[in-house]
Write a protein that holds these residues in place. Sequence first.
Motif, PDB file in Angstrom:
ATOM      1  N   GLN A   1       1.948  -2.307   3.726  1.00 51.20           N
ATOM      2  CA  GLN A   1       2.920  -1.350   4.246  1.00 51.20           C
ATOM      3  C   GLN A   1       2.423   0.093   4.062  1.00 51.20           C
ATOM      4  O   GLN A   1       2.628   0.941   4.918  1.00 51.20           O
ATOM      5  CB  GLN A   1       4.228  -1.547   3.486  1.00 51.20           C
ATOM      6  CG  GLN A   1       5.460  -1.184   4.289  1.00 51.20           C
ATOM      7  CD  GLN A   1       6.710  -1.431   3.442  1.00 51.20           C
ATOM      8  OE1 GLN A   1       6.753  -2.347   2.607  1.00 51.20           O
ATOM      9  NE2 GLN A   1       7.705  -0.607   3.651  1.00 51.20           N
ATOM     10  N   ALA A   2       1.736   0.316   2.950  1.00 53.70           N
ATOM     11  CA  ALA A   2       1.253   1.669   2.653  1.00 53.70           C
ATOM     12  C   ALA A   2      -0.122   1.946   3.261  1.00 53.70           C
ATOM     13  O   ALA A   2      -0.707   2.993   2.999  1.00 53.70           O
ATOM     14  CB  ALA A   2       1.214   1.889   1.141  1.00 53.70           C
ATOM     15  N   GLY A   3      -0.663   1.006   4.040  1.00 49.87           N
ATOM     16  CA  GLY A   3      -1.898   1.310   4.771  1.00 49.87           C
ATOM     17  C   GLY A   3      -3.172   0.678   4.255  1.00 49.87           C
ATOM     18  O   GLY A   3      -4.267   1.065   4.672  1.00 49.87           O
ATOM     19  N   SER A   4      -3.073  -0.301   3.378  1.00 45.72           N
ATOM     20  CA  SER A   4      -4.288  -0.929   2.839  1.00 45.72           C
ATOM     21  C   SER A   4      -5.143  -1.585   3.928  1.00 45.72           C
ATOM     22  O   SER A   4      -4.613  -2.170   4.874  1.00 45.72           O
ATOM     23  CB  SER A   4      -3.899  -1.995   1.813  1.00 45.72           C
ATOM     24  OG  SER A   4      -5.051  -2.696   1.382  1.00 45.72           O
ATOM     25  N   HIS A   5      -6.466  -1.489   3.757  1.00 45.32           N
ATOM     26  CA  HIS A   5      -7.382  -2.206   4.660  1.00 45.32           C
ATOM     27  C   HIS A   5      -7.976  -3.445   4.011  1.00 45.32           C
ATOM     28  O   HIS A   5      -8.509  -4.308   4.697  1.00 45.32           O
ATOM     29  CB  HIS A   5      -8.547  -1.299   5.072  1.00 45.32           C
ATOM     30  CG  HIS A   5      -8.104  -0.025   5.703  1.00 45.32           C
ATOM     31  ND1 HIS A   5      -8.120   1.180   5.047  1.00 45.32           N
ATOM     32  CD2 HIS A   5      -7.580   0.220   6.926  1.00 45.32           C
ATOM     33  CE1 HIS A   5      -7.652   2.122   5.847  1.00 45.32           C
ATOM     34  NE2 HIS A   5      -7.310   1.563   6.988  1.00 45.32           N
ATOM     35  N   VAL A   6      -7.955  -3.498   2.687  1.00 41.41           N
ATOM     36  CA  VAL A   6      -8.530  -4.643   1.977  1.00 41.41           C
ATOM     37  C   VAL A   6      -7.566  -5.059   0.876  1.00 41.41           C
ATOM     38  O   VAL A   6      -7.284  -4.269  -0.032  1.00 41.41           O
ATOM     39  CB  VAL A   6      -9.893  -4.290   1.338  1.00 41.41           C
ATOM     40  CG1 VAL A   6     -10.455  -5.489   0.578  1.00 41.41           C
ATOM     41  CG2 VAL A   6     -10.889  -3.828   2.392  1.00 41.41           C
ATOM     42  N   VAL A   7      -7.054  -6.277   0.954  1.00 39.95           N
ATOM     43  CA  VAL A   7      -6.220  -6.778  -0.136  1.00 39.95           C
ATOM     44  C   VAL A   7      -7.059  -7.747  -0.964  1.00 39.95           C
ATOM     45  O   VAL A   7      -7.735  -8.619  -0.434  1.00 39.95           O
ATOM     46  CB  VAL A   7      -4.904  -7.434   0.370  1.00 39.95           C
ATOM     47  CG1 VAL A   7      -3.957  -6.363   0.904  1.00 39.95           C
ATOM     48  CG2 VAL A   7      -5.151  -8.493   1.434  1.00 39.95           C
TER      49      VAL A   7
END
Length: 228
Positions: free
Chosen positions: A206-212
């Motif tokens: 939701q906050a814009g992460s590209h890699v979890v």
Amino acid sequence: MSIIVRYHQLLQEIAVCAKKAQRSPENITLLAVSKKQTIESIECLAAQGQRDFAESYLQEALTKINHLKRFDINWHFIGKIQSNKTQAIATHFSWVHSLDRLNIALRLSQQRPTTLKPLNVCIQVNLQEESQKGGIPISDCEQLAFEIRKLPNINLRGLMALPKKHDPSPLQTFSKLNQHFSSLKKRIPLDTLSMGMSQDFEEAIQAGSHVVRIGEGLFGPRDAGIAT
Ligand SMILES: *Cc1c(COP(=O)(O)O)cnc(C)c1O
């Protein structure tokens, strides 16, 4: 549940989170955190097409990398980096997410084999100023980023954070990192926000992460008996 079922379910969950955040699922990479997990389970996921795996302990990682050479895996280093480990990290990994010191960056750049593409790195930011944790204060980040940019065999890609274990408001913490990322991006080309783990990947997306970076939420509990 089998790890294969869980894997496909998790990819679905990530896609659903992306949709909710009005983002494209292709812009989010699942990084399977395989520290203290068995070689067999990594093999299983690699055979399903998973390409990105992360490790925190060098010796353990080298054993796995050596066993899994036949798969086309991108190995990511996410643990604390001691200077006597940089040679092996520079040689065997394609990403480092836990860079927080210039002298380590210098060594990684010097030791990166020139036959390989530059090492991709994220600067680890210590957002909540927890002294026992790795990462630099956000106020020092820009200067370090400019220094790292000058190194020939390193490709600075973005920022990484590891919020407190029981952060009451992960969304706020992740959004704060994204604000810094966005302002840094105006001066340095960056494309990677590495944030979100098993417990908070939804907020991170939701906050814009590209890699979890997901470990136990994919593999199940880590086995303390696996040698590091
Ligand atoms: C272990 C670890 C993870 C994965 O944590 P889980 O809670 O198992 O998802 C992610 N990032 C870093 C830096 C880690 O050390």
